[in-house]
Design a protein around this motif. Structure first.
Motif, mmCIF file in Angstrom:
data_model
loop_
_atom_site.group_PDB
_atom_site.id
_atom_site.type_symbol
_atom_site.label_atom_id
_atom_site.label_comp_id
_atom_site.label_asym_id
_atom_site.label_seq_id
_atom_site.Cartn_x
_atom_site.Cartn_y
_atom_site.Cartn_z
ATOM 1 N N SER A 1 65.612 14.270 34.912
ATOM 2 C CA SER A 1 65.393 14.603 36.319
ATOM 3 C C SER A 1 66.350 13.848 37.228
ATOM 4 O O SER A 1 66.585 14.246 38.357
ATOM 5 N N ARG B 1 65.831 10.909 38.474
ATOM 6 C CA ARG B 1 65.119 10.055 39.425
ATOM 7 C C ARG B 1 65.492 8.594 39.187
ATOM 8 O O ARG B 1 65.560 8.138 38.044
ATOM 9 N N ARG B 2 65.716 7.865 40.290
ATOM 10 C CA ARG B 2 66.023 6.443 40.178
ATOM 11 C C ARG B 2 65.714 5.762 41.493
ATOM 12 O O ARG B 2 65.898 6.345 42.562
ATOM 13 N N ASP B 3 65.231 4.538 41.407
ATOM 14 C CA ASP B 3 64.928 3.775 42.617
ATOM 15 C C ASP B 3 65.146 2.300 42.308
ATOM 16 O O ASP B 3 64.526 1.760 41.390
ATOM 17 N N GLN C 1 60.438 4.290 47.154
ATOM 18 C CA GLN C 1 61.091 5.499 47.638
ATOM 19 C C GLN C 1 60.756 6.719 46.793
ATOM 20 O O GLN C 1 60.939 7.848 47.231
ATOM 21 N N LEU C 2 60.263 6.498 45.579
ATOM 22 C CA LEU C 2 59.913 7.609 44.701
ATOM 23 C C LEU C 2 58.469 8.040 44.933
ATOM 24 O O LEU C 2 57.569 7.207 45.001
ATOM 25 N N SER C 3 58.266 9.335 45.040
ATOM 26 C CA SER C 3 56.917 9.875 45.201
ATOM 27 C C SER C 3 56.450 10.467 43.874
ATOM 28 O O SER C 3 57.253 10.748 42.982
ATOM 29 N N LYS D 1 54.969 9.166 41.338
ATOM 30 C CA LYS D 1 55.314 8.360 40.170
ATOM 31 C C LYS D 1 54.176 8.372 39.155
ATOM 32 O O LYS D 1 53.008 8.455 39.514
#
Length: 207
Positions: free
Chosen positions: A96, A98-100, A123-125, A127
């Motif tokens: 995906s 995704r990274r934060d 910042q990630l929703s 999770k």
């Protein structure tokens, strides 16, 4: 862990690409195994549902034998899927992206009466995990009005200091730097610092 925290909520990959698309041969056994895995059932349970022997199902999944049309009908009926679904290739999982990144001391502060939390990766929703660091301010069991409990499973790692870990169904245990514990968060639990300085811990809650 305080309940109100839940109110908030280079690598390079080289891939060879052929100029002409190729069609992979159908691996029916792999497809059946994939369907069974997604249903979360064992070979024994699949055998009971389909009426096929467990050994037969195992040989089909491992491509040792090819299922007859009658066997495929039983598979479709027992697994409650349409026959064409047996011939669909398994979907490949894709990253995906995704990274934060949370820099040191740049998490979202969330103080409570017994803990001082620093929420990470905010910042990630949506999770699947909720990571955060905490300073354990509580010094006695009596500082809690009740057990802390919530859905999911939880992992904690002592970063510095020492704590006593209280849990509903076990005797209290003292944990020091580098010690960790993984537990069912529905079970009542709480922490108190027992070192001279307040203990610091890393917490990860999984849904």
């Amino acid at each position: 862990m305080a309940e109100d925290i839940y109110d908030d909520y280079p690598s390079l990959t080289l891939a060879k690409q052929s100029q002409e698309p190729s069609i992979e041969p159908l691996k029916l056994g792999e497809r059946i195994k994939d369907i069974r895995g997604k249903l979360g059932i064992t070979l024994e349970e699949a055998s009971q549902r389909t009426g096929l022997a467990r050994s037969t199902l195992s040989k089909i999944e491992n491509e040792q034998i090819s299922p007859t049309f009658q066997a495929m009908q039983k598979l479709a009926h027992g697994l409650q899927i349409d026959m064409p679904q047996l011939f669909e290739p398994p979907r490949k999982k894709t990253a995906s992206g995704r990274r934060d990144i949370t820099k040191a001391e740049h998490g979202k502060p969330h103080p409570t009466q017994t803990y001082e939390h620093e929420l990470l990766a905010t910042q990630l929703s949506n999770k699947r995990m909720l990571p955060f660091k905490s300073r354990v301010r509580a010094r006695t069991f009596e500082e809690y009005s009740d057990w802390v409990r919530h859905d999911g499973e939880e992992f904690l790692l002592i970063l510095s200091g020492s704590v006593t870990f209280y849990s509903e169904f076990y005797e209290p245990v003292t944990l020091h730097d580098g010690d960790s514990v993984y537990y069912d968060a529905n079970m009542g639990h709480m922490l108190v610092s027992v070192s001279e300085e307040d203990a610091h811990i890393l917490w990860v809650t999984a849904k």
